[in-house]
Design an enzyme around this catalytic site. Structure first.
Site, mmCIF file in Angstrom:
data_model
loop_
_atom_site.group_PDB
_atom_site.id
_atom_site.type_symbol
_atom_site.label_atom_id
_atom_site.label_comp_id
_atom_site.label_asym_id
_atom_site.label_seq_id
_atom_site.Cartn_x
_atom_site.Cartn_y
_atom_site.Cartn_z
ATOM 1 N N LYS A 185 38.384 39.555 42.904
ATOM 2 C CA LYS A 185 37.807 39.894 44.209
ATOM 3 C C LYS A 185 36.728 38.886 44.622
ATOM 4 O O LYS A 185 36.357 38.011 43.839
ATOM 5 C CB LYS A 185 37.289 41.329 44.184
ATOM 6 C CG LYS A 185 38.410 42.378 43.936
ATOM 7 C CD LYS A 185 39.331 42.537 45.120
ATOM 8 C CE LYS A 185 40.653 43.241 44.909
ATOM 9 N NZ LYS A 185 40.725 44.500 44.242
HETATM 10 C C1 LIG Z 1 41.482 45.784 43.927
HETATM 11 C C2 LIG Z 1 41.635 46.955 44.846
HETATM 12 C C3 LIG Z 1 41.155 48.235 44.507
HETATM 13 C C4 LIG Z 1 40.726 48.612 43.123
HETATM 14 O O1 LIG Z 1 39.653 47.917 42.655
HETATM 15 P P1 LIG Z 1 39.230 48.101 41.114
HETATM 16 O O2 LIG Z 1 37.812 47.611 41.128
HETATM 17 O O3 LIG Z 1 40.142 47.239 40.311
HETATM 18 O O4 LIG Z 1 39.333 49.538 40.781
HETATM 19 C C5 LIG Z 1 41.186 49.228 45.464
HETATM 20 N N1 LIG Z 1 41.696 49.003 46.686
HETATM 21 C C6 LIG Z 1 42.191 47.809 47.041
HETATM 22 C C7 LIG Z 1 42.726 47.621 48.421
HETATM 23 C C8 LIG Z 1 42.195 46.746 46.131
HETATM 24 O O5 LIG Z 1 42.736 45.578 46.469
#
Ligand SMILES: *Cc1c(COP(=O)(O)O)cnc(C)c1O
Length: 393
Positions: A185
């Site tokens: 991210k």
């Molecule tokens: C990556 C992602 C999540 C989950 O994030 P985590 O921190 O891995 O739990 C939730 N929603 C979307 C749209 C994502 O791309």
């Protein structure tokens, strides 16, 4: 054929600032939730424009805590766009509620407001807009539908740090907004997430439930001045973020604007390179919002090409370009198909977008040379596979 060393689809942008921050925590010896996590919460809240922040172990945890805190109960309905990751809807199931999947806009892959309006019933308790790729959803329209009906808006902003909508910061748009600090991210703590809100009682509930339902600063109980005594007020979860991760997050936060600017420059280069290629359709977010540039999606125009999306991806892979697809719509996965009876065509815009989409690498650690190799590979494949009828026109 342009080729070279493999270009990964995503990589974290880690410097000596991150390793120094982590090593400092290891030297001090307080490695679970503590002063770094508290500082990260303060700074992140400020960075997204929200009064309260609860840092947790993932965005999935943040979404779960948020829906629990706002009062989603078994049998309630929660409206979720189908064009998202597993997390956005599975948390609804954790609470025994029903995810009602809805379609998205073709222009930005964000949730379609008319689809939300049609899906609202007396059982609707919450709406979970997902800021797709880093572009905030149509939040004013969504909040205007929700507020008068007593429906809560919990935004999945896993892609959207940092971004703004109509001059407002991304953390100030929904009742609760959840962020991801997963490795891929736009800001990472390795694994991590956060929920921000302006409502103190929801923040308190999320904080308590994030650490075993223990009241009053449970994380302090082994610190000097902490007390051995605690009370369990609800059966909570184990979702806290530790200081090692938080220190990494603080170092990333200090570099967030520089990383965003680099992703924007890459997006501009892609935009310029692909403009005017009819076979490559680009997303067109509204001009009243900014883009965190977590994803760069191209949509192929199938009638102009003699290969399909899967073949296009194979050609990119052969040229050493790592790509992905965001997303396989939730309603097309076996669990949702079989449990709720969806067919691929039930949500036709998302289905069509899925069949034509490819996500290209876009991350601040990419070099200019890598960006140029992606551009060359995409253009070589697109131009080399134009249908004869398309070329003749
Ligand atoms: C990556 C992602 C999540 C989950 O994030 P985590 O921190 O891995 O739990 C939730 N929603 C979307 C749209 C994502 O791309």
């Amino acid at each position: 054929m342009t080729s070279g060393p493999f270009i990964p689809f995503a990589l974290p942008d880690l410097t000596s600032a991150e390793s120094d921050a982590v090593l400092e925590v290891l030297r001090r010896g307080w490695i679970t939730t503590g002063p770094r996590a508290k500082e990260f919460e303060r700074r992140f809240a400020g960075a997204v424009g929200a009064p309260h922040c609860v840092a947790v172990s993932s965005c999935t945890a943040a979404l779960h805590l948020a829906l629990e805190a706002v009062g989603v109960r078994p049998g309630d309905e929660v409206i979720v766009p189908t064009m998202t990751f597993a997390a956005s809807a599975e948390v609804v199931r954790y609470l025994g509620a029903v995810p009602v999947l809805v379609d998205v806009n073709a222009s930005d892959h964000n949730v379609a407001v008319p689809a939300i309006e049609r899906a609202i019933t007396p059982r609707t308790r919450a709406i979970v807009p997902v800021h797709f790729g880093g572009v905030p959803a149509d939040m004013d329209e969504i909040v205007a539908l929700a507020r008068p009906r007593g429906i809560v808006v919990v935004a999945d902003a896993a892609h959207a740090f940092p971004s703004e909508y109509r001059g407002r910061n991304v953390g100030a748009l929904a009742d609760v907004t959840c962020f991801s600090f997963y490795a891929t991210k736009t800001l990472t703590t390795g694994e991590g997430g956060a929920a921000v809100t302006s409502r103190a009682e929801w923040a308190d509930r999320m904080r308590i439930m994030s650490l075993h339902g223990i009241s009053r600063d449970a994380w302090k109980r082994y610190m000097e001045g902490g007390s051995w005594y605690y009370e369990i007020v609800a059966p909570g979860f184990k979702y806290n973020l530790g200081d090692i991760a938080a220190a990494l997050g603080l170092a990333q936060l200090a570099r967030a604007e520089a990383m965003r600017a680099r992703r924007e420059a890459i997006a501009r280069r892609y935009d310029a390179a692909f403009a005017g290629r009819e076979a490559l359709e680009l997303l067109a977010p509204a001009p009243d919002r900014t883009n965190a540039h977590h994803l760069y999606v191209i949509k192929l125009a199938p009638h102009l090409l003699d290969i399909d999306r899967n073949r296009f991806i194979e050609e990119l892979t052969a040229r050493g370009v790592g790509v992905s697809v965001h997303f396989i719509p939730l309603h097309e996965h076996p669990y949702y198909r079989e449990t709720f009876g969806y067919r691929p065509e039930s949500l036709p815009v998302a289905h069509d977008a899925y069949l034509r989409s490819i996500s290209l690498p876009i991350y601040s650690a990419m070099t200019d040379e890598q960006v140029e190799r992606v551009v060359e590979a995409v253009l070589e494949i697109a131009d080399g596979h134009l249908r004869a009828s398309a070329t003749a026109r």
